[in-house]
Scaffold this motif. Structure first.
Motif, PDB file in Angstrom:
ATOM      1  N   LEU A  28      -4.211 -10.860   5.979  1.00 28.41           N
ATOM      2  CA  LEU A  28      -2.792 -11.109   6.184  1.00 28.41           C
ATOM      3  C   LEU A  28      -2.005 -10.922   4.885  1.00 28.41           C
ATOM      4  N   GLU A  29      -2.614 -11.361   3.761  1.00 28.15           N
ATOM      5  CA  GLU A  29      -1.890 -11.330   2.493  1.00 28.15           C
ATOM      6  C   GLU A  29      -2.864 -11.281   1.324  1.00 28.15           C
ATOM      7  N   VAL A  30      -2.481 -10.542   0.294  1.00 28.65           N
ATOM      8  CA  VAL A  30      -3.221 -10.492  -0.960  1.00 28.65           C
ATOM      9  C   VAL A  30      -2.252 -10.904  -2.056  1.00 28.65           C
ATOM     10  N   MET A  31      -2.618 -11.927  -2.832  1.00 31.45           N
ATOM     11  CA  MET A  31      -1.748 -12.415  -3.911  1.00 31.45           C
ATOM     12  C   MET A  31      -2.524 -12.524  -5.215  1.00 31.45           C
ATOM     13  N   GLY A  32      -1.828 -12.283  -6.332  1.00 28.56           N
ATOM     14  CA  GLY A  32      -2.422 -12.479  -7.647  1.00 28.56           C
ATOM     15  C   GLY A  32      -2.816 -11.198  -8.351  1.00 28.56           C
ATOM     16  N   ASN A  33      -2.880 -10.098  -7.624  1.00 34.50           N
ATOM     17  CA  ASN A  33      -3.237  -8.829  -8.256  1.00 34.50           C
ATOM     18  C   ASN A  33      -2.033  -8.289  -9.019  1.00 34.50           C
ATOM     19  N   THR A  34      -2.293  -7.581 -10.126  1.00 36.45           N
ATOM     20  CA  THR A  34      -1.200  -6.996 -10.905  1.00 36.45           C
ATOM     21  C   THR A  34      -1.113  -5.489 -10.727  1.00 36.45           C
ATOM     22  N   CYS A  35      -2.004  -4.922  -9.918  1.00 39.72           N
ATOM     23  CA  CYS A  35      -1.952  -3.477  -9.680  1.00 39.72           C
ATOM     24  C   CYS A  35      -2.431  -3.162  -8.263  1.00 39.72           C
ATOM     25  N   LYS A  36      -2.222  -1.926  -7.840  1.00 41.62           N
ATOM     26  CA  LYS A  36      -2.628  -1.491  -6.493  1.00 41.62           C
ATOM     27  C   LYS A  36      -4.143  -1.503  -6.335  1.00 41.62           C
ATOM     28  N   ARG A  37      -4.847  -1.234  -7.430  1.00 45.96           N
ATOM     29  CA  ARG A  37      -6.320  -1.236  -7.338  1.00 45.96           C
ATOM     30  C   ARG A  37      -6.834  -2.617  -6.964  1.00 45.96           C
ATOM     31  N   GLY A  38      -6.176  -3.656  -7.467  1.00 45.73           N
ATOM     32  CA  GLY A  38      -6.585  -5.021  -7.146  1.00 45.73           C
ATOM     33  C   GLY A  38      -6.395  -5.333  -5.685  1.00 45.73           C
ATOM     34  N   ASP A  39      -5.303  -4.860  -5.110  1.00 45.46           N
ATOM     35  CA  ASP A  39      -5.057  -5.059  -3.682  1.00 45.46           C
ATOM     36  C   ASP A  39      -6.138  -4.367  -2.859  1.00 45.46           C
ATOM     37  N   ALA A  40      -6.431  -3.124  -3.203  1.00 48.15           N
ATOM     38  CA  ALA A  40      -7.455  -2.360  -2.471  1.00 48.15           C
ATOM     39  C   ALA A  40      -8.829  -3.013  -2.630  1.00 48.15           C
ATOM     40  N   TYR A  41      -9.161  -3.441  -3.858  1.00 48.73           N
ATOM     41  CA  TYR A  41     -10.450  -4.101  -4.103  1.00 48.73           C
ATOM     42  C   TYR A  41     -10.577  -5.362  -3.231  1.00 48.73           C
ATOM     43  N   ALA A  42      -9.548  -6.196  -3.230  1.00 49.75           N
ATOM     44  CA  ALA A  42      -9.608  -7.458  -2.501  1.00 49.75           C
ATOM     45  C   ALA A  42      -9.774  -7.223  -0.999  1.00 49.75           C
ATOM     46  N   ARG A  43      -9.021  -6.264  -0.464  1.00 49.60           N
ATOM     47  CA  ARG A  43      -9.120  -5.984   0.971  1.00 49.60           C
ATOM     48  C   ARG A  43     -10.524  -5.505   1.347  1.00 49.60           C
ATOM     49  N   THR A  44     -11.091  -4.633   0.531  1.00 55.03           N
ATOM     50  CA  THR A  44     -12.443  -4.128   0.797  1.00 55.03           C
ATOM     51  C   THR A  44     -13.482  -5.223   0.623  1.00 55.03           C
ATOM     52  N   GLU A  45     -13.332  -6.015  -0.428  1.00 53.42           N
ATOM     53  CA  GLU A  45     -14.325  -7.046  -0.733  1.00 53.42           C
ATOM     54  C   GLU A  45     -14.445  -8.095   0.376  1.00 53.42           C
ATOM     55  N   VAL A  46     -13.353  -8.433   1.025  1.00 54.03           N
ATOM     56  CA  VAL A  46     -13.430  -9.468   2.074  1.00 54.03           C
ATOM     57  C   VAL A  46     -13.719  -8.910   3.455  1.00 54.03           C
ATOM     58  N   THR A  47     -13.543  -7.602   3.654  1.00 53.07           N
ATOM     59  CA  THR A  47     -13.783  -7.033   4.987  1.00 53.07           C
ATOM     60  C   THR A  47     -15.078  -6.236   5.069  1.00 53.07           C
ATOM     61  N   SER A  48     -15.374  -5.426   4.084  1.00 53.35           N
ATOM     62  CA  SER A  48     -16.609  -4.627   4.087  1.00 53.35           C
ATOM     63  C   SER A  48     -17.008  -4.296   2.648  1.00 53.35           C
ATOM     64  N   PRO A  49     -17.602  -5.267   1.943  1.00 56.70           N
ATOM     65  CA  PRO A  49     -17.938  -5.069   0.536  1.00 56.70           C
ATOM     66  C   PRO A  49     -18.970  -3.958   0.321  1.00 56.70           C
ATOM     67  N   THR A  50     -18.788  -3.219  -0.757  1.00 56.36           N
ATOM     68  CA  THR A  50     -19.706  -2.147  -1.136  1.00 56.36           C
ATOM     69  C   THR A  50     -20.068  -2.296  -2.608  1.00 56.36           C
TER      70      THR A  50
END
Length: 121
Positions: A28-50
């Motif tokens: 629903l929401e990603v908070m605390g990242n300072t760049c787009k890579r952080g948003d992408a990392y967080a979304r991947t890490e909680v849904t399908s980590p690699t």
């Protein structure tokens, strides 16, 4: 709703990220990242980590090297790491092996190759 706390590893900043998930596990929401890579990392890490996989493979017929370092060509699903290692531990490469040689193609049907990262004569 569920909140997960992560430390981002997409860059050296190591931002503290909070990911809010709905009851179905959707972000629903990603908070605390300072760049787009952080948003992408967080979304991947909680849904399908690699993860990238690095290890060694035995070399047959080499006088100088008994193993060659290898890595995955792409990240593999985190839940498949141990199964991939079982395949790799049973594998061997015939000398000579050159940097970039595919040692195992399409490991466990993931579409990911295991490639040599050094030479073994």
């Amino acid at each position: 709703m569920e909140k997960r706390e992560l430390v981002c590893v997409a860059c050296p900043l190591g931002c503290g990220i909070t990911v809010t998930l709905d009851d179905g596990g959707n972000v629903l929401e990603v908070m605390g990242n300072t760049c787009k890579r952080g948003d992408a990392y967080a979304r991947t890490e909680v849904t399908s980590p690699t993860r990238m996989l690095t290890t060694t493979v035995r070399v047959e017929g080499s006088e100088k090297s008994y193993v060659v370092p290898v890595k995955s060509s792409e990240p593999v699903p985190k839940g498949m790491m141990m199964a991939c290692m079982e395949v790799i531990n049973k594998a061997s490469a015939k000398a000579p092996v050159k940097i970039g040689d595919v040692v195992i193609e399409n490991i466990l049907g993931t579409g990911v190759n295991i490639v040599a990262t050094n030479d073994a004569d």
